[in-house]
Write a protein that holds these residues in place. Structure first.
Motif, PDB file in Angstrom:
ATOM      1  N   GLY A  38       7.182  31.365 -35.517  1.00 51.10           N
ATOM      2  CA  GLY A  38       8.208  31.897 -34.625  1.00 51.10           C
ATOM      3  C   GLY A  38       7.782  31.977 -33.168  1.00 51.10           C
ATOM      4  N   GLU A  39       6.649  31.370 -32.828  1.00 53.26           N
ATOM      5  CA  GLU A  39       6.140  31.420 -31.457  1.00 53.26           C
ATOM      6  C   GLU A  39       6.670  30.235 -30.651  1.00 53.26           C
ATOM      7  OE1 GLU A  39       1.766  33.239 -32.746  1.00 53.26           O
ATOM      8  OE2 GLU A  39       2.090  31.069 -32.628  1.00 53.26           O
ATOM      9  N   SER A  40       7.072  30.502 -29.414  1.00 51.15           N
ATOM     10  CA  SER A  40       7.541  29.427 -28.538  1.00 51.15           C
ATOM     11  C   SER A  40       6.382  28.510 -28.175  1.00 51.15           C
ATOM     12  CB  SER A  40       8.152  30.012 -27.265  1.00 51.15           C
ATOM     13  OG  SER A  40       9.352  30.711 -27.561  1.00 51.15           O
ATOM     14  N   ILE A  41       6.622  27.200 -28.233  1.00 48.26           N
ATOM     15  CA  ILE A  41       5.603  26.217 -27.879  1.00 48.26           C
ATOM     16  C   ILE A  41       6.218  25.171 -26.954  1.00 48.26           C
ATOM     17  CG2 ILE A  41       4.216  26.517 -29.976  1.00 48.26           C
ATOM     18  CD1 ILE A  41       5.613  24.082 -31.165  1.00 48.26           C
ATOM     19  N   GLN A  42       5.377  24.546 -26.157  1.00 48.25           N
ATOM     20  CA  GLN A  42       5.828  23.496 -25.247  1.00 48.25           C
ATOM     21  C   GLN A  42       5.600  22.103 -25.825  1.00 48.25           C
ATOM     22  OE1 GLN A  42       7.411  23.859 -22.047  1.00 48.25           O
ATOM     23  NE2 GLN A  42       7.679  25.860 -23.029  1.00 48.25           N
ATOM     24  N   HIS A  43       4.640  22.006 -26.724  1.00 47.88           N
ATOM     25  CA  HIS A  43       4.283  20.703 -27.293  1.00 47.88           C
ATOM     26  C   HIS A  43       4.086  20.837 -28.808  1.00 47.88           C
ATOM     27  CE1 HIS A  43       3.455  19.515 -23.138  1.00 47.88           C
ATOM     28  NE2 HIS A  43       2.705  20.612 -23.040  1.00 47.88           N
ATOM     29  N   ALA A  44       4.337  19.740 -29.505  1.00 51.21           N
ATOM     30  CA  ALA A  44       4.058  19.673 -30.948  1.00 51.21           C
ATOM     31  C   ALA A  44       3.115  18.500 -31.167  1.00 51.21           C
ATOM     32  CB  ALA A  44       5.342  19.486 -31.746  1.00 51.21           C
TER      33      ALA A  44
ATOM     34  N   GLY B 195      27.454   7.261 -38.509  1.00 53.71           N
ATOM     35  CA  GLY B 195      27.920   7.512 -37.160  1.00 53.71           C
ATOM     36  C   GLY B 195      26.918   7.073 -36.105  1.00 53.71           C
ATOM     37  N   PRO B 196      27.337   7.097 -34.835  1.00 53.50           N
ATOM     38  CA  PRO B 196      26.451   6.665 -33.752  1.00 53.50           C
ATOM     39  C   PRO B 196      25.308   7.646 -33.534  1.00 53.50           C
ATOM     40  CG  PRO B 196      28.466   7.610 -32.866  1.00 53.50           C
ATOM     41  CD  PRO B 196      28.663   7.533 -34.348  1.00 53.50           C
ATOM     42  N   PHE B 197      24.248   7.159 -32.873  1.00 53.49           N
ATOM     43  CA  PHE B 197      23.140   8.056 -32.562  1.00 53.49           C
ATOM     44  C   PHE B 197      23.590   9.111 -31.549  1.00 53.49           C
ATOM     45  CE2 PHE B 197      22.584   4.704 -29.330  1.00 53.49           C
ATOM     46  CZ  PHE B 197      22.415   5.465 -28.175  1.00 53.49           C
ATOM     47  N   ILE B 198      22.867  10.228 -31.519  1.00 56.15           N
ATOM     48  CA  ILE B 198      23.224  11.356 -30.655  1.00 56.15           C
ATOM     49  C   ILE B 198      22.189  11.496 -29.550  1.00 56.15           C
ATOM     50  CG2 ILE B 198      23.670  13.838 -30.569  1.00 56.15           C
ATOM     51  CD1 ILE B 198      24.159  13.670 -33.636  1.00 56.15           C
ATOM     52  N   PRO B 199      22.577  11.284 -28.272  1.00 48.79           N
ATOM     53  CA  PRO B 199      21.634  11.553 -27.182  1.00 48.79           C
ATOM     54  C   PRO B 199      21.373  13.057 -27.106  1.00 48.79           C
ATOM     55  CG  PRO B 199      23.524  10.236 -26.440  1.00 48.79           C
ATOM     56  CD  PRO B 199      23.871  10.789 -27.783  1.00 48.79           C
ATOM     57  N   TRP B 200      20.118  13.446 -26.921  1.00 48.29           N
ATOM     58  CA  TRP B 200      19.790  14.871 -26.957  1.00 48.29           C
ATOM     59  C   TRP B 200      18.546  15.133 -26.119  1.00 48.29           C
ATOM     60  CZ3 TRP B 200      22.582  18.797 -27.601  1.00 48.29           C
ATOM     61  CH2 TRP B 200      22.088  20.042 -28.014  1.00 48.29           C
ATOM     62  N   GLU B 201      18.350  16.386 -25.766  1.00 49.02           N
ATOM     63  CA  GLU B 201      17.146  16.787 -25.057  1.00 49.02           C
ATOM     64  C   GLU B 201      16.514  17.968 -25.777  1.00 49.02           C
ATOM     65  OE1 GLU B 201      15.578  18.490 -20.716  1.00 49.02           O
ATOM     66  OE2 GLU B 201      17.598  17.641 -20.903  1.00 49.02           O
ATOM     67  N   ILE B 202      15.203  17.931 -25.946  1.00 43.27           N
ATOM     68  CA  ILE B 202      14.494  19.061 -26.545  1.00 43.27           C
ATOM     69  C   ILE B 202      14.337  20.136 -25.475  1.00 43.27           C
ATOM     70  CG2 ILE B 202      12.386  19.838 -27.694  1.00 43.27           C
ATOM     71  CD1 ILE B 202      11.957  16.961 -28.637  1.00 43.27           C
ATOM     72  N   THR B 203      15.090  21.222 -25.624  1.00 42.33           N
ATOM     73  CA  THR B 203      15.067  22.282 -24.602  1.00 42.33           C
ATOM     74  C   THR B 203      14.167  23.449 -24.974  1.00 42.33           C
ATOM     75  OG1 THR B 203      17.048  23.265 -25.614  1.00 42.33           O
ATOM     76  CG2 THR B 203      17.377  21.709 -23.787  1.00 42.33           C
ATOM     77  N   ALA B 204      13.799  23.540 -26.243  1.00 45.83           N
ATOM     78  CA  ALA B 204      12.920  24.629 -26.693  1.00 45.83           C
ATOM     79  C   ALA B 204      12.360  24.266 -28.053  1.00 45.83           C
ATOM     80  CB  ALA B 204      13.683  25.944 -26.770  1.00 45.83           C
TER      81      ALA B 204
END
Length: 413
Positions: A381-387, A366-375
Motif C-alpha cells: 500500500g506504499e506509494s512508489i515512483q518506479h516498479a 476493441g482498440p487499444f487504450i492510450p493511458w498514462e501511469i499517474t500513480a
C-alpha cells in the motif's frame, strides 16, 4: 474452386503455446486452437514446454472455452525415442488432446496402432508440397496436413481441389531458411540437432571468411558495416491476404512462435482474429484496415514478407543486412485484476515502469487504450515512483470503464 471443399467455411485460428501463460493468453485473445509441446518428442526444446500435469491443465482450460489443443510429436525419431512413446501417446489420448502433430512415418504408424482414435496432423517438416503427398497421407488416415511454407497460394488451391484432407498453412512468424525447416547447420556447427528440437539458429549468426594460407586473418563478407547475414530470413506475414487464403480452402491458419513473448502472441492472435471475423461477416464489402498492420508492427519482429505465396521469392525477400529485430514497443505489464469500487487495477510488472509513463493498454477486444501511469502503489500500500522488480505487483489507476484481466500494458520506445 470448390472441388471437395466448402470454401467459405470459417477457418481455425491456430496459435502457439510455449507455456501455460501463453496458452491462456492465446485463448483470451481469440484463438480457436493452440499447439504445444511436452518435455519430449517436440521440435522446440528451447520453449517452456509442458509437463503432463500442465498439459492436463491446459487442455481442461482450453476445452472449457471450446478451444482445441494439439500436441507436437514432430521430431525425426531414432530407435531410442520409441521406448516411452507409446505410453506418452496413451496419456495424451486419456487427457483428450484434440490431435497430435507428427512428421516421422514411424511415429505415425505407432500412433495409428496405439491410439487409433487420436487425430493425426502431418507436420510441415514432412515436406507437404504437392497434392499427391496430400493424398498419400489422406489414404493412410491422417486428418490434416500442414502445408510446406514453400508453396504458392495457387499450389495450395490445387491441393485443395484434388483432396479432402484438412489443410493447414502458416500465416505469420519466423521463416526457416532451410527447405520445410529441415536444417543440419545447427547440428554441424553447434552439436545441437534442429530436427530433434534443439536448434541453435546459426542462420542468424555473423560469418567471415578465412583464407587457407592466412590463418587467423578474417575477411568479412560484407553487406554493410554491421556484417553479413547470408542465411537470414524475414518474417512471414499474410494478414492482408486472409480473404485469398479462405477462398483457397485453407482450414487452419497457423501462427509460428512458441518461443515468442506473451505480448507478441496476444497482439498477433488478436489482429488475425479481427481480420478473419471482419471478412467473414461481410465478404463483399470487406476492406483491409491499415491499423491491423500497424498493430503487427508493434511486436518484436524482423521485416515482413509474403514468402512464397504469390511469387518465387528473390534475394530481397529472404536476405537482408541485419538479423536484428524491429522493436518499437516494450511489454511492461499484465493486468491481473480490476477493482471497480476504486477504479484501480493490479498489474504484474514485466519491464521497468514509472509514474509518468505514457502507455497503451491492449485488451482482448476493441482498440487499444492510450493511458498514462499517474500513480502506483506496491503490495504494502506504499506509494512508489518506479516498479523495477521482475513480476512485481503494483496497484494503479485504471482507464474509465475499467479493463479485463489479461489486458497488456506496452510503452512506445
Amino acid at each position: 474452386m470448390k472441388g471437395n471443399y466448402e470454401i467459405m467455411k470459417k477457418p481455425e485460428l491456430l496459435a502457439p503455446a510455449g507455456t501455460l501463460e501463453k496458452l491462456y493468453m492465446a485463448v483470451h485473445y481469440g484463438a480457436d486452437a493452440v499447439y504445444l509441446g511436452g518435455k519430449f518428442f517436440g521440435l522446440r526444446a528451447g520453449a517452456g514446454n509442458f509437463t503432463m500435469a500442465e498439459i492436463a491443465e491446459g487442455i481442461d482450460f482450453a476445452h472449457s472455452r471450446k478451444v482445441k489443443v494439439y500436441v507436437t510429436i514432430n521430431i525425426f525419431a531414432h530407435n531410442a525415442d520409441f521406448k516411452d512413446l507409446a505410453a506418452y501417446l496413451r496419456l495424451l489420448d486419456e487427457l483428450q488432446a484434440d490431435g497430435i502433430i507428427v512428421s516421422d512415418p514411424g511415429v505415425f504408424r505407432l500412433a495409428k496402432e496405439t491410439v487409433p482414435d487420436l487425430p493425426i496432423h502431418i507436420s510441415t517438416q514432412a515436406n507437404n508440397t504437392n497434392w499427391s503427398t496430400a493424398l498419400f497421407w489422406q489414404e493412410l488416415g491422417a486428418k490434416r496436413i500442414i502445408l510446406a511454407r514453400e508453396l504458392s497460394l495457387k499450389e495450395m488451391a490445387e491441393i485443395r481441389r484434388r483432396t479432402k484432407i484438412e489443410l493447414e498453412a502458416f500465416v505469420h512468424g519466423a521463416m526457416c531458411i532451410s527447405y520445410s525447416g529441415r536444417c543440419l547447420l545447427s547440428n554441424y556447427l553447434a552439436g545441437r540437432n534442429a530436427n530433434k528440437g534443439d536448434c541453435a539458429h546459426p542462420c542468424r549468426w555473423k560469418y567471415q571468411l578465412v583464407e587457407e594460407k592466412r590463418p587467423g586473418e578474417y575477411f568479412p563478407v560484407e553487406e554493410d558495416q554491421r556484417g553479413t547475414y547470408v542465411f537470414n530470413s524475414k518474417d512471414l506475414c499474410l494478414v492482408e491476404h486472409i480473404p485469398a487464403l479462405i477462398r483457397a480452402g485453407i482450414r487452419s491458419f497457423k501462427i509460428e512462435g512458441r518461443m515468442k513473448s506473451s505480448y507478441y502472441l496476444a497482439t498477433v492472435v488478436k489482429v488475425y482474429r479481427e481480420v478473419i471475423d471482419s471478412y467473414l461477416a461481410d465478404p463483399k464489402n470487406f476492406s483491409f484496415d491499415p491499423k491491423w498492420l500497424e498493430e503487427l508492427e508493434k511486436v518484436s519482429h524482423r521485416h515482413y514478407t509474403t514468402g512464397f505465396a504469390f511469387k518465387k521469392p528473390d534475394e530481397k525477400d529472404h536476405r537482408y543486412e541485419t538479423s536484428a529485430y524491429v522493436r518499437n514497443y516494450d511489454f511492461i505489464g499484465v493486468v491481473l485484476e480490476y477493482l471497480p469500487e476504486t477504479g484501480e487495477m493490479w498489474v504484474e510488472q514485466r519491464n521497468h515502469m514509472s509514474v509518468g509513463d505514457k502507455i497503451e493498454i491492449l485488451t482482448p477486444k476493441g482498440p487499444f487504450i492510450p493511458w498514462e501511469i499517474t500513480a502506483m502503489k506496491n503490495d504494502q500500500g506504499e506509494s512508489i515512483q518506479h516498479a523495477p522488480h521482475p513480476r512485481q505487483e503494483v496497484l494503479m489507476p485504471a482507464p474509465p470503464g475499467g479493463v479485463v484481466p489479461f489486458s497488456l500494458l506496452r510503452r512506445p520506445r
